[in-house]
Scaffold this motif. Structure first.
Motif, mmCIF file in Angstrom:
data_model
loop_
_atom_site.group_PDB
_atom_site.id
_atom_site.type_symbol
_atom_site.label_atom_id
_atom_site.label_comp_id
_atom_site.label_asym_id
_atom_site.label_seq_id
_atom_site.Cartn_x
_atom_site.Cartn_y
_atom_site.Cartn_z
ATOM 1 N N VAL A 1 0.856 -1.231 0.085
ATOM 2 C CA VAL A 1 0.208 -0.038 0.036
ATOM 3 C C VAL A 1 0.967 1.164 0.147
ATOM 4 O O VAL A 1 1.639 1.339 0.735
ATOM 5 N N GLN A 2 0.913 2.009 -1.101
ATOM 6 C CA GLN A 2 1.762 3.397 -1.220
ATOM 7 C C GLN A 2 0.840 4.536 -1.293
ATOM 8 O O GLN A 2 -0.095 4.474 -2.205
ATOM 9 N N GLN A 3 1.343 5.293 -0.725
ATOM 10 C CA GLN A 3 0.764 6.732 -0.965
ATOM 11 C C GLN A 3 1.586 7.425 -2.176
ATOM 12 O O GLN A 3 2.731 7.527 -2.231
ATOM 13 N N VAL A 4 1.112 7.852 -3.088
ATOM 14 C CA VAL A 4 1.572 8.250 -4.302
ATOM 15 C C VAL A 4 0.972 9.688 -5.049
ATOM 16 O O VAL A 4 -0.235 9.606 -4.960
ATOM 17 N N ARG A 5 1.873 10.518 -5.248
ATOM 18 C CA ARG A 5 1.195 11.811 -5.506
ATOM 19 C C ARG A 5 0.638 11.828 -6.829
ATOM 20 O O ARG A 5 1.099 10.895 -7.694
ATOM 21 N N ASP A 6 -0.381 12.367 -7.218
ATOM 22 C CA ASP A 6 -1.081 12.223 -8.672
ATOM 23 C C ASP A 6 -0.035 12.353 -9.601
ATOM 24 O O ASP A 6 -0.152 11.664 -10.616
ATOM 25 N N GLU A 7 0.919 13.207 -9.615
ATOM 26 C CA GLU A 7 1.876 13.699 -10.798
ATOM 27 C C GLU A 7 2.746 12.152 -10.952
ATOM 28 O O GLU A 7 3.450 12.202 -11.817
ATOM 29 N N ASP A 8 2.970 11.690 -9.796
ATOM 30 C CA ASP A 8 3.837 10.385 -10.063
ATOM 31 C C ASP A 8 3.049 9.115 -10.075
ATOM 32 O O ASP A 8 4.046 7.855 -10.426
ATOM 33 N N MET A 9 2.018 9.183 -10.190
ATOM 34 C CA MET A 9 1.106 7.862 -10.249
ATOM 35 C C MET A 9 1.301 7.111 -11.540
ATOM 36 O O MET A 9 1.553 5.762 -11.183
ATOM 37 N N ALA A 10 1.334 7.637 -12.595
ATOM 38 C CA ALA A 10 1.330 6.543 -13.822
ATOM 39 C C ALA A 10 2.838 5.945 -13.944
ATOM 40 O O ALA A 10 2.832 4.738 -14.162
ATOM 41 N N ARG A 11 3.829 6.608 -13.515
ATOM 42 C CA ARG A 11 5.190 6.026 -13.586
ATOM 43 C C ARG A 11 5.206 5.003 -12.388
ATOM 44 O O ARG A 11 5.945 3.945 -12.727
ATOM 45 N N ASP B 1 0.967 -7.091 -6.188
ATOM 46 C CA ASP B 1 -0.461 -6.713 -5.358
ATOM 47 C C ASP B 1 -0.159 -5.326 -4.767
ATOM 48 O O ASP B 1 0.494 -5.307 -3.609
ATOM 49 N N ALA B 2 -0.532 -4.319 -5.418
ATOM 50 C CA ALA B 2 -0.146 -2.944 -4.922
ATOM 51 C C ALA B 2 -1.413 -2.033 -5.119
ATOM 52 O O ALA B 2 -2.063 -1.882 -6.150
ATOM 53 N N GLU B 3 -1.664 -1.202 -3.814
ATOM 54 C CA GLU B 3 -3.013 -0.422 -3.737
ATOM 55 C C GLU B 3 -2.149 1.107 -3.749
ATOM 56 O O GLU B 3 -1.400 1.313 -2.732
ATOM 57 N N LEU B 4 -2.503 1.867 -4.975
ATOM 58 C CA LEU B 4 -1.811 3.219 -4.765
ATOM 59 C C LEU B 4 -2.993 4.348 -4.687
ATOM 60 O O LEU B 4 -4.011 4.177 -5.113
ATOM 61 N N PRO C 1 -5.024 5.093 10.018
ATOM 62 C CA PRO C 1 -4.780 4.101 11.131
ATOM 63 C C PRO C 1 -4.973 2.778 10.990
ATOM 64 O O PRO C 1 -4.081 1.736 11.528
ATOM 65 N N ALA C 2 -5.862 2.476 10.341
ATOM 66 C CA ALA C 2 -6.415 0.963 10.157
ATOM 67 C C ALA C 2 -5.256 0.198 9.326
ATOM 68 O O ALA C 2 -4.801 -0.863 9.494
ATOM 69 N N ARG C 3 -4.832 0.910 8.177
ATOM 70 C CA ARG C 3 -3.624 0.369 7.312
ATOM 71 C C ARG C 3 -2.522 0.235 8.236
ATOM 72 O O ARG C 3 -1.709 -0.670 7.844
ATOM 73 N N LEU C 4 -2.199 1.197 8.905
ATOM 74 C CA LEU C 4 -0.996 1.124 9.922
ATOM 75 C C LEU C 4 -0.841 -0.101 10.827
ATOM 76 O O LEU C 4 -0.156 -0.913 10.755
ATOM 77 N N ALA C 5 -2.193 -0.257 11.228
ATOM 78 C CA ALA C 5 -2.278 -1.548 12.245
ATOM 79 C C ALA C 5 -2.155 -2.841 11.341
ATOM 80 O O ALA C 5 -1.570 -3.892 12.035
ATOM 81 N N ALA C 6 -2.550 -2.734 10.118
ATOM 82 C CA ALA C 6 -2.501 -4.014 9.233
ATOM 83 C C ALA C 6 -1.044 -4.419 8.714
ATOM 84 O O ALA C 6 -0.691 -5.432 8.126
ATOM 85 N N SER C 7 -0.226 -3.410 8.847
ATOM 86 C CA SER C 7 1.057 -3.614 8.342
ATOM 87 C C SER C 7 2.280 -4.354 9.252
ATOM 88 O O SER C 7 2.276 -4.202 10.410
ATOM 89 N N HIS C 8 2.876 -4.853 8.298
ATOM 90 C CA HIS C 8 4.293 -5.714 9.024
ATOM 91 C C HIS C 8 5.626 -4.574 8.849
ATOM 92 O O HIS C 8 6.518 -4.996 9.780
ATOM 93 N N LEU C 9 5.547 -3.715 8.058
ATOM 94 C CA LEU C 9 6.553 -2.730 7.732
ATOM 95 C C LEU C 9 6.098 -1.521 7.279
ATOM 96 O O LEU C 9 5.260 -1.457 6.331
ATOM 97 N N VAL C 10 6.596 -0.382 7.797
ATOM 98 C CA VAL C 10 6.134 0.979 7.356
ATOM 99 C C VAL C 10 7.272 1.605 6.910
ATOM 100 O O VAL C 10 8.459 1.632 7.470
ATOM 101 N N ILE C 11 7.228 2.250 5.628
ATOM 102 C CA ILE C 11 8.507 2.924 5.139
ATOM 103 C C ILE C 11 7.791 4.601 4.943
ATOM 104 O O ILE C 11 6.787 4.539 4.410
ATOM 105 N N SER C 12 8.471 5.408 5.637
ATOM 106 C CA SER C 12 8.010 6.881 5.700
ATOM 107 C C SER C 12 8.934 7.804 6.270
ATOM 108 O O SER C 12 10.090 7.591 6.441
ATOM 109 N N ARG C 13 8.424 9.172 5.808
ATOM 110 C CA ARG C 13 9.040 10.217 6.654
ATOM 111 C C ARG C 13 8.901 10.087 7.912
ATOM 112 O O ARG C 13 8.223 9.162 8.457
#
Length: 366
Positions: free
Chosen positions: A224-234, A245-248, A256-268
């Motif tokens: 599951v990745q947060q992607v800005r609109d301008e970067d989405m296509a690439r 299997d990726a949700e963008l 918060p629910a997605r955080l709880a479901a994660s095994h690893l978080v990559i973030s600022r």
């Protein structure tokens, strides 16, 4: 409630400031208080406790450089904001004002001081922010999320209390979900986020890192990745090619629910993110925002890293090869992920809203 004591909350108009203010507001209302929010116009985008009738917009401006014209513009805006805030104090007569950082807190806290209204500032970072630093000498009390922030400042240490960062209800609910390590051949759930505005570096580095993983790991990944609109296509093109299997999305309202479901978080490593990782207890790879005058994100990430709950990577070292190596190592060592999750949890304080509410009510004499 009309005759109940009023606590005025002041916060910058971003989630990192608004979410702790909202959490405190919820707790104060449970105790029979009334609350209002003084902030800038950005806060009107956020839904939650502070509906429009509970928000007072106060003009403000962030100091963005040393250009004389820019500084003059900022001074004029802050002066206008202070005039509005003085009128607020006269009309609302709050029992106390609690500020959560950001330049929009300057006018309300300065006005409170002129009216001799008790005040508290809260700072979520491991380094006191510039606005809070300016206000610190004149407030009644200082609350910090992390220990030791002002230990070296004798003038401020005496009125400083470590409360933690108040957590919104969705994070408290997420924290009730225990961490369960991935099975050796089972799904590996990875969440990638970049702060309230997203982060281009995640779009630049993460797809290349995923590409470098062993194909067997591609089949395990649930990304599951947060992607800005301008970067989405690439970004999507890379994951489609790998049949991942990726949700963008540019924004996740149920983070918060997605955080709880994660095994690893990559973030600022903004203050809110670090606090939430600690509260929920999830392993992370943190990439501090570079170039900050205070290096607050580097210090924030250091708190989790020193506890053993995170891996801190400076942006200059955040390459596809480095990230791929870290993901591969962690995927092969589920027990390490469990240890990191427990270590992160030691940093979190789920009762921070109650602690801060106690302090605010004490300062207010309630």
């Amino acid at each position: 409630m009309q005759n109940a004591p009023l606590i005025l909350l002041a916060a910058g108009g971003t989630g990192g400031h608004l979410f702790p203010a909202e959490a405190l507001g919820v707790e104060l209302m449970k105790r029979g208080m009334r609350v209002r929010l003084a902030t800038d116009a950005r806060a009107l985008r956020y839904s939650g406790l502070f509906t429009r009738e509970l928000i007072d917009v106060v003009p403000s401006e962030t100091v963005r450089g040393r250009n004389p014209l820019a500084l003059a513009h900022t001074a004029v805006k802050l002066a206008a904001g202070t005039a509005v805030a003085l009128d607020l104090m006269r009309r609302l007569k709050p029992k106390a004002v609690a500020g959560f950082g950001g330049y929009p807190t300057l006018p309300p806290l300065l006005a409170a001081r002129l009216f001799r209204i008790p005040s508290v500032i809260h700072d979520s970072n491991a380094v006191l922010g510039r606005a809070n630093r300016l206000l610190s000498g004149g407030v009644s009390a200082i609350a910090t999320s992390l220990p030791g922030v002002l230990d070296r400042d004798a003038a401020l240490a005496g009125k400083t209390t470590t409360t933690g960062t108040p957590m919104r209800p969705a994070i408290v609910a997420a924290a009730a979900t225990p961490f369960v390590a991935p099975e050796p051949a089972g799904p590996l759930r990875v969440l990638v986020v970049g702060g309230s505005q997203g982060a281009r570096v995640m779009s630049d580095v993460v797809p290349g890192a995923i590409e470098r993983l062993e194909p067997a790991l591609w089949r395990r990944l649930k990304l599951v990745q947060q992607v800005r609109d301008e970067d989405m296509a690439r970004v999507r093109a890379v994951y489609d090619r790998l049949k991942l299997d990726a949700e963008l999305a540019p924004f996740f309202s149920d983070l918060p629910a997605r955080l709880a479901a994660s095994h690893l978080v990559i973030s600022r490593s903004g203050a809110g993110t670090v606090a939430e990782l600690g509260a929920v207890g999830r392993p992370s790879i943190l990439v501090p925002l570079p170039g900050s005058i205070d290096q607050d994100q580097f210090a924030n990430a250091g708190v989790l890293a020193e506890a053993g709950g995170a891996i801190r990577i400076a942006q200059g070292d955040f390459t596809p090869d480095r990230l791929a190596a870290e993901i591969s190592t962690l995927a092969a060592e589920p027990a390490r992920l469990t240890t990191m999750a427990a270590a992160a949890r030691t940093v979190g304080k789920l009762d921070a809203a109650e602690r801060l509410a106690d302090l605010v009510m004490k300062v207010a004499g309630i």
